[in-house]
Design an enzyme around this catalytic site. Structure first.
Site, PDB file in Angstrom:
ATOM      1  N   LYS A  40     -31.112 -40.383 -17.122  1.00 33.81           N
ATOM      2  CA  LYS A  40     -31.213 -39.055 -17.802  1.00 33.81           C
ATOM      3  C   LYS A  40     -30.510 -39.044 -18.829  1.00 33.81           C
ATOM      4  CE  LYS A  40     -31.863 -37.178 -13.270  1.00 33.81           C
ATOM      5  NZ  LYS A  40     -31.160 -36.598 -12.231  1.00 33.81           N
TER       6      LYS A  40
ATOM      7  N   THR B 143     -30.268 -42.492 -10.999  1.00 31.20           N
ATOM      8  CA  THR B 143     -31.242 -41.899 -11.928  1.00 31.20           C
ATOM      9  C   THR B 143     -30.517 -41.106 -12.775  1.00 31.20           C
ATOM     10  OG1 THR B 143     -31.640 -40.145 -10.360  1.00 31.20           O
ATOM     11  CG2 THR B 143     -33.227 -42.066 -10.269  1.00 31.20           C
TER      12      THR B 143
ATOM     13  N   LYS C 163     -22.429 -35.959 -10.279  1.00 32.03           N
ATOM     14  CA  LYS C 163     -23.459 -36.678  -9.162  1.00 32.03           C
ATOM     15  C   LYS C 163     -22.831 -36.089  -7.952  1.00 32.03           C
ATOM     16  CE  LYS C 163     -22.861 -40.954 -11.148  1.00 32.03           C
ATOM     17  NZ  LYS C 163     -23.796 -41.630 -11.134  1.00 32.03           N
ATOM     18  N   ARG C 164     -23.314 -36.571  -6.838  1.00 29.00           N
ATOM     19  CA  ARG C 164     -22.919 -36.068  -5.596  1.00 29.00           C
ATOM     20  C   ARG C 164     -21.268 -36.831  -5.557  1.00 29.00           C
ATOM     21  NH1 ARG C 164     -24.777 -39.082  -1.395  1.00 29.00           N
ATOM     22  NH2 ARG C 164     -25.898 -40.187  -2.810  1.00 29.00           N
TER      23      ARG C 164
ATOM     24  N   HIS D 210     -33.462 -46.624   0.286  1.00 29.55           N
ATOM     25  CA  HIS D 210     -32.325 -46.173  -0.712  1.00 29.55           C
ATOM     26  C   HIS D 210     -31.071 -46.344  -0.583  1.00 29.55           C
ATOM     27  CE1 HIS D 210     -35.392 -43.390  -2.891  1.00 29.55           C
ATOM     28  NE2 HIS D 210     -35.952 -43.299  -1.893  1.00 29.55           N
TER      29      HIS D 210
ATOM     30  N   LYS E 231     -19.244 -43.646  -5.344  1.00 27.48           N
ATOM     31  CA  LYS E 231     -19.328 -43.518  -7.027  1.00 27.48           C
ATOM     32  C   LYS E 231     -18.114 -43.105  -7.661  1.00 27.48           C
ATOM     33  CE  LYS E 231     -23.783 -40.839  -5.711  1.00 27.48           C
ATOM     34  NZ  LYS E 231     -24.743 -41.189  -6.670  1.00 27.48           N
TER      35      LYS E 231
HETATM   36  C1  PLP Z   1     -30.573 -37.125 -11.330  1.00 33.13           C
HETATM   37  C2  PLP Z   1     -29.936 -36.091 -10.189  1.00 33.13           C
HETATM   38  C3  PLP Z   1     -28.977 -36.582  -9.190  1.00 33.13           C
HETATM   39  C4  PLP Z   1     -28.886 -38.286  -9.031  1.00 33.13           C
HETATM   40  O1  PLP Z   1     -27.899 -38.723  -9.875  1.00 33.13           O
HETATM   41  P1  PLP Z   1     -27.201 -40.118  -9.703  1.00 33.13           P
HETATM   42  O2  PLP Z   1     -26.129 -40.150 -10.890  1.00 33.13           O
HETATM   43  O3  PLP Z   1     -28.193 -41.098  -9.789  1.00 33.13           O
HETATM   44  O4  PLP Z   1     -26.491 -40.023  -8.480  1.00 33.13           O
HETATM   45  C5  PLP Z   1     -28.264 -35.747  -8.287  1.00 33.13           C
HETATM   46  N1  PLP Z   1     -28.418 -34.258  -8.423  1.00 33.13           N
HETATM   47  C6  PLP Z   1     -29.051 -34.034  -9.399  1.00 33.13           C
HETATM   48  C7  PLP Z   1     -29.321 -32.564  -9.626  1.00 33.13           C
HETATM   49  C8  PLP Z   1     -29.871 -34.700 -10.400  1.00 33.13           C
HETATM   50  O5  PLP Z   1     -30.484 -34.169 -11.193  1.00 33.13           O
END
Ligand code: PLP
Length: 825
Positions: free
Chosen positions: A667, A663, A551-552, A360, A557
């Site tokens: 979404k 991911t 996101k984190r 990953h 990022k």
């Molecule tokens: C989808 C998701 C992530 C991943 O987000 P990225 O933008 O791909 O880093 C992290 N945390 C939660 C709660 C998510 O639903």
């Protein structure tokens, strides 16, 4: 099943559900009625789901012998499940039944759904991917088990105090765990430490010094379009011995129960802070605990169904979600050698056929290694086996590449530089029949960079399987109005086959579709705006562009790049209130959310800087509310479900070559947000699927990043040539946003100027331009929504239903395991 029979089953399920609800409510007559109703509804759903579970297991066992697809065992330290009630009600077709029952008790469904705490047993994308997979496993009817740990306090709950992140224990089980199905019959003894010696018959015997019990708790994940379910089996640790009664009788209560506490600590939190030796050791123990309990369960089931061990790999696939469970090959070898008396070669063949591994991340510092001495102390027999695997592996390498000592060093399972350490990724690769990356670019970089030597040794072993998300949770549940519109436009088949969204592209220019999309977005934005006002007291304009970066929090990022744009925009708005082109400024609400790892200082500073900038901008009357910056605390699945449907612009701006897939990007796009993003991870494949002209793409490409770094990247020269950037950095650095402590961000900005590892400054100008293109399009709402329609239309590939189907075909199938090339490769 006949229609008539199905409808009576449905009627009786409904009756049963209502009876259970009444009984539950009667039993909890005081306290918060919404929480009591939630508890009752969860227990009632669980009962119905456990009936489905029993039928699914019976089917899988019966299919056993000639299943084309093996049972998949997905080992993951994280499962970011979120809430369960809405999903269960949808699957059981009981949403309206519960709504009606609640109304009769003067309660409303939304309140009850919101009362459920998130099962936040994960950190970010990797854990959410595992949760989306369980959904697709159920939907596709794949015989499977997800295996994880039942963390009592998840990772942590993020609170904000004075603009700073503080971590709190996330006590999500406080009200009990009504979804859990305890399996008292599933209990395994897991050993740590001790000694290894001869067993008297030519084999090895491990005598652990410490034993804990692993007991199984099942969480059932339903399909929506069938009665199949999948299972998340979570292990809970407890001491194998009761209290020391003699000591207790002497009044030494704590000493009498010390070992109970030590065993229980395995269940407390995901990723104990690894800045201490004790934290690291606890983490290695958790990983071993997960692996040993899961494989014990798998072997017991296999022996029960098939009566012999030799066919294990024929019927079972074992998948490692990153290297956290990479001890699995060593444990499987131990079981086959020491408990089942197989020869090394026979055991190794089974292990190689059963195991596969997903990588990953490309960041070298994220590749797990464990000090040899810690390994030896906790897992002495496993270490012996790893040495033997390594010995044979290196012999084979020497035979193929005689004299290449550099290669031997680099692909050894033991890192000999400095303190000797076990390389978990190397162990996972050597033991796997397939290793995959999670997006095309990532899979390519993986074999070109971090795993280049292994790719030379095993060229056939490395493949790509691009990630996805489940459209059930990420459209159907979180955006029911959009789901309804999509049903009207393309039929409801997209819920199971997202490729059916394609025809939407041809309709993108229709005014009625644009209008409908805009209306749904507006409603979702209004709801989020109301949440933000209620929670943070910040009022935002639902007609402004919701520009979202959630996101984190991590340097790669690039939340900081986003903040640089916010400050640049702020300065420009003050300098040119009429706008650069005289048309005024497009109103924007920038929304950021995410947790920073507790020991990650820079990430925490970025959280604080967000608050400092927000405080200043949000209070500046000169802007007339046309720019707001909001940080939403405690990012998690439920918050994401709230934010994503309300987003206009999705920020996916990692330095090219650093985000394995992403991911979150998927979404947002499924929900009709337009992406501003770099040519990185799955952004690339998304852009190609929807047409790159439908995305705001900017920044250096991965190969340009590498080239620039090779040529010698000088961040200061970038700043010297860009007055706007200079003004932004100066303002932050001299304390314009932290007047009480002007030096607060000096170090952060100096760090960028000295070593801008993630090329924020190099990409800044292009990012600002891409933001201007977004502004321009936003002025034309119809054109914006047309692009949103084309974005959704292009998302067909990005469902985990497709992802899981690819894993089945190219990683987990019987044919794959039986193929001869997989072993010689
Ligand atoms: C989808 C998701 C992530 C991943 O987000 P990225 O933008 O791909 O880093 C992290 N945390 C939660 C709660 C998510 O639903």
């Amino acid at each position: 099943m006949s229609l008539a029979k199905r409808s009576t089953t449905k009627q009786s399920a409904k009756r049963e559900f209502l009876l259970m609800l009444d009984r539950q409510l009667a039993q909890s007559s005081h306290g918060d009625p919404a929480r009591a109703a939630l508890h009752g509804a969860a227990l009632a759903c669980r009962e119905l789901l456990s009936q489905r579970w029993a039928r699914t297991q019976a089917e899988d066992a019966a299919r056993g012998r000639d299943a084309r697809c093996r049972r998949v065992h997905y080992l993951s330290m994280e499962f970011l499940m979120g809430r369960a009630l809405r999903n269960a009600l949808a699957a059981l077709d009981l949403t309206d039944t519960l709504r009606q029952w609640l109304a009769d008790h003067r309660l409303d469904l939304a309140t009850v759904i919101e009362a459920e705490p998130d099962a936040a047993l994960g950190n970010g994308g990797l854990g959410r991917l595992a949760a989306c997979f369980l959904d697709s496993f159920a939907e596709l009817g794949l015989p499977s088990f997800g295996y994880g740990i039942r963390y009592r306090f998840g990772m942590f709950a993020q609170a904000i105090q004075d603009g700073r992140q503080v971590e709190r224990a996330d006590d999500w089980m406080r009200d009990g765990t009504p979804w859990d199905i305890q399996r008292p019959a599933l209990s395994f003894r897991i050993g740590f430490g001790g000694t290894v010696g001869e067993d008297g018959q030519g084999g090895r015997h491990w005598q652990p010094a410490e034993v804990v019990l692993a007991s199984g708790h099942d969480f059932v994940v339903p399909a929506v379009s069938s009665e199949r379910v999948s299972t998340l089996r979570q292990w809970q640790a407890s001491a194998a011995r009761p209290i020391d009664f003699a000591r207790f009788a002497q009044g030494e209560y704590l000493a009498a129960g010390q070992h109970l506490l030590e065993a229980d600590a395995l269940n407390w939190v995901l990723y104990p802070d690894d800045s201490t030796e004790a934290g690291r050791e606890l983490r290695l123990k958790q990983e071993a605990f997960l692996v040993c309990a899961s494989l014990a369960d798998l072997l017991a089931r296999h022996l029960d169904e098939h009566g012999e061990i030799e066919s294990l790999a024929h019927y079972n696939a074992i998948h490692l979600n990153d290297t956290h469970p990479a001890l699995a090959p060593a444990e499987l070898m131990r079981l086959l050698l020491d408990q089942h008396g197989l020869s090394w070669d026979a055991a190794w063949q089974i292990t190689r056929q059963a195991i596969s591994y997903t990588n990953h991340t490309l960041m070298p510092e994220a590749l797990e290694t464990w000090p040899l001495r810690m390994f030896e102390r906790l897992l002495p027999r496993h270490l012996e086996i790893i040495f033997e695997i390594n010995h044979r592996h290196l012999e084979a390498v020497r035979a193929r590449f005689p004299g290449d000592t550099g290669l031997i060093e680099r692909c050894s399972l033991i890192d000999e530089r400095g303190e000797r350490r076990v390389r978990m990724a190397a162990l996972a690769i050597v033991a796997s029949q397939r290793v995959n990356g999670v997006a095309e670019l990532h899979s390519k970089l993986m074999v070109d960079t971090i795993f280049a030597d292994f790719a030379r040794l095993f060229p056939q072993r490395f493949i790509n399987v691009t990630n996805g998300v489940t459209p059930r949770r990420w459209v159907m549940q979180c955006n029911p109005e959009l789901a309804k519109l999509l049903d009207q436009e393309v039929g409801s088949g997209w819920r199971r086959d997202a490729r059916q969204l394609r025809p939407l592209a041809a309709r993108a220019e229709r005014g009625s579709l644009q209008h409908a999309l805009a209306g749904i977005k507006r409603t979702n934005k209004q709801r989020l705006a109301a949440d933000i006002e209620a929670q943070l007291g910040i009022s935002i304009d639902p007609d402004s562009m919701f520009d979202v970066h959630v996101k984190r929090i991590h340097e790669y990022k690039r939340q900081l790049l986003n903040l640089l744009h916010v400050v640049a925009r702020y300065q420009s708005m003050l300098a040119h209130p009429e706008g650069a082109d005289g048309k005024g400024w497009v109103a924007r609400t920038v929304i950021i959310a995410g947790k920073a790892a507790s020991a990650y200082h820079t990430a925490k500073q970025i959280v604080q800087l967000t608050h400092d900038i927000g405080r200043r901008i949000n209070a500046d009357a000169r802007l007339n509310g046309r720019l707001k910056l909001v940080f939403l605390p405690n990012y998690g699945v439920s918050l994401a479900e709230r934010i994503i449907p309300a987003t206009d612009l999705s920020e996916q701006i990692s330095t090219a070559g650093t985000e394995a897939s992403g991911t979150g990007n998927m979404k947002f796009a499924f929900n009709g947000a337009l992406t501003i993003g770099t040519w990185d991870g799955a952004n690339i494949e998304m852009a190609e699927a929807m047409g790159v002209e439908n995305m705001f793409v900017f920044g250096l490409r991965a190969e340009q990043v590498i080239e620039l770094k090779q040529l010698g990247y000088d961040p200061r020269s970038v700043v010297a040539n860009n007055a706007q950037l200079r003004a932004v950095l100066d303002a932050i650095s001299r304390g314009d946003f932290s007047p009480g402590e002007p030096q607060r961000y000096r170090g952060l900005i100096d760090g960028l100027l000295q070593n801008d590892r993630y090329l924020l400054l190099a990409d800044f100008a292009d990012y600002v331009q891409a933001q201007q293109r977004a502004d321009q399009l936003f002025r034309d709402p119809n054109a914006w929504q047309a692009q949103a329609a084309r974005t959704i239309a292009g998302m067909g590939r990005f469902s985990t239903d497709r992802t899981v189907a690819e894993y089945v075909d190219s990683v987990w199938s019987v044919q794959r395991a039986a193929g001869s090339s997989t072993l010689s490769d």
